[in-house]
Write a protein that holds these residues in place. Structure first.
Motif, short mmCIF file in Angstrom:
data_model
loop_
_atom_site.label_atom_id
_atom_site.label_comp_id
_atom_site.label_asym_id
_atom_site.label_seq_id
_atom_site.Cartn_x
_atom_site.Cartn_y
_atom_site.Cartn_z
N LYS A 4 0.84 -1.21 0.00
CA LYS A 4 0.00 0.00 0.00
C LYS A 4 0.87 1.25 0.00
O LYS A 4 0.52 2.26 -0.60
CB LYS A 4 -0.92 0.00 1.22
N GLN A 20 -2.80 -2.62 7.78
CA GLN A 20 -4.13 -3.19 7.60
C GLN A 20 -4.70 -3.40 9.00
O GLN A 20 -4.24 -4.26 9.75
CB GLN A 20 -4.04 -4.53 6.85
N SER A 65 -2.62 4.71 9.12
CA SER A 65 -3.97 4.22 8.85
C SER A 65 -4.97 4.75 9.87
O SER A 65 -4.63 5.02 11.03
CB SER A 65 -4.00 2.69 8.86
N ASP A 85 -7.14 6.83 5.10
CA ASP A 85 -7.64 5.54 4.63
C ASP A 85 -6.87 5.17 3.37
O ASP A 85 -7.12 5.73 2.29
CB ASP A 85 -9.14 5.64 4.34
N ASP A 97 -7.05 2.73 1.52
CA ASP A 97 -7.84 2.09 0.48
C ASP A 97 -8.45 3.13 -0.46
O ASP A 97 -9.02 2.78 -1.50
CB ASP A 97 -8.96 1.24 1.09
#
Length: 363
Positions: free
Chosen positions: A208, A277, A303, A322, A324
């Motif tokens: 990521k 995560q 995160s 975030d 994602d």
């Protein structure tokens, strides 16, 4: 008066690993009645310190036949040193430690760095149902050993709730920052220099981080990513070695990285990335690199996690994001403003934990 011997031991951690050496080791070495020894993995850097004796007795791959001999080497070291205080930080050494304790007058401390059982069951290291079998096996080792353990050190507050075998005789010793303040060479340029350090794993967000910096570059903002990582899984190591971007550089190792190398990366970086995560295994923990950042005023993008937001000083140059989702121009402006911050959180320093060791003065 003869000094009491203290042995701090780990299987996979290098002898100069920060918690064993700079935190526990150097703190205990300040006590005039203690002679401190550290046993662990062989470090690439030959560590010398006249306050501490190092024993780099382990050198093998994480999964190997040579690792099966670790307890034999550890038992031999125990019988040679004859420690009065024994601190082990992995379940793997508990059986040898208990055998030694049964035959010697020894104060045994279990320094719990990880919830080993939860890690094995949740991190995807082993396939189902092997992960559940191993997790139960590891928990049983700790449960059986707990009646022989005189004291527990806990690196995370959440272990009080997660681990059923912790006795009232425990001390929470968080992995706060110990060392000289890091003087960062913040570059006044058009390039944002990101860093990712520590364990490279899906759970720590290594891929990521790479995708994030790639997206920043695609937005037209020049950015670099410097890695200093230990890839514990062969698949992760191989995948990282195949990634080639002109803006990606640094160290990718299959063995533990030296903490001094991580410090050097901090010095030449503008901002750290920690795209964990969030899951059952880590949501209640407080990453060591977060303490590093808070103590040194290093900007960091981390995160989204309610626990971390609640426990971080709102003045700290942290961005909760975030990973994602996709970065945008407003995030880039936020990053640039955080880079200029000089706030340092003194509560993130090891000094606030160090005094908790004073009970060993009277051992």
């Amino acid at each position: 008066m003869d000094k009491k011997k203290v042995l701090i031991a780990s299987v996979l951690k290098p002898v100069n690993e920060p918690r064993m050496y700079k935190k526990l080791g150097l703190s205990l070495a300040e006590f005039s009645n203690l002679d401190v020894h550290i046993a662990g993995f062989n470090s690439n850097i030959k560590q010398r310190d006249n306050k501490i004796t190092f024993h780099p007795i382990f050198n093998f791959k994480r999964i190997s036949l040579a690792r099966m001999q670790a307890n034999n080497k550890f038992s031999a070291l125990l019988n040679r040193i004859k420690p009065d205080i024994l601190i082990v930080n992995t379940f793997e050494l508990l059986n040898s430690a208990i055998r030694y304790k049964k035959n010697n007058d020894c104060f045994l401390i279990y320094d719990i760095r990880e919830n080993h059982s939860l890690n094995v069951s949740r991190l995807g290291i082993y396939p189902f149902p092997l992960n559940r079998i191993l997790a139960t096996y590891l928990r049983n080792i700790e449960l059986k050993a707990s009646r022989y353990i005189d004291h527990f050190f806990l690196a995370e507050k959440c272990y009080l709730d997660e681990l059923p075998f912790i006795s009232p005789k425990h001390t929470v010793l968080e992995n706060k920052y110990q060392g000289e303040k890091i003087l960062r060479n913040v570059f006044d340029s058009e390039i944002i220099r990101f860093a990712f350090t520590g364990t490279a794993h899906d759970s720590t967000g290594i891929f990521k981080a790479i995708n994030f910096v790639d997206s920043i570059n695609k937005l037209g903002q020049k950015a670099e990513l410097n890695l200093c990582v230990h890839a514990t899984k062969e698949a992760v190591y191989s995948r990282l070695k195949k990634i080639a971007y002109p803006w990606l550089s640094g160290e990718i190792k299959s063995k533990p990285v030296d903490y001094n190398e991580i410090i050097e990366v901090y010095k030449r970086s503008d901002i750290l990335l920690a795209p964990y995560q969030i899951n059952e295994q880590n949501r209640n923990k407080f990453p060591t690199k977060l303490f590093d950042a808070l103590a040194n005023g290093m900007p960091m993008i981390i995160s989204e996690n309610h626990n971390w937001k609640r426990n971080c000083n709102p003045k700290a140059p942290l961005i909760h994001f975030d990973f994602d989702s996709s970065p945008d121009s407003s995030l880039i402006e936020d990053i640039k403003s955080k880079i200029r911050s000089d706030f340092k959180d003194e509560t993130a320093l090891w000094d606030s934990e160090k005094s908790k060791l004073n009970f060993l003065l009277h051992f």
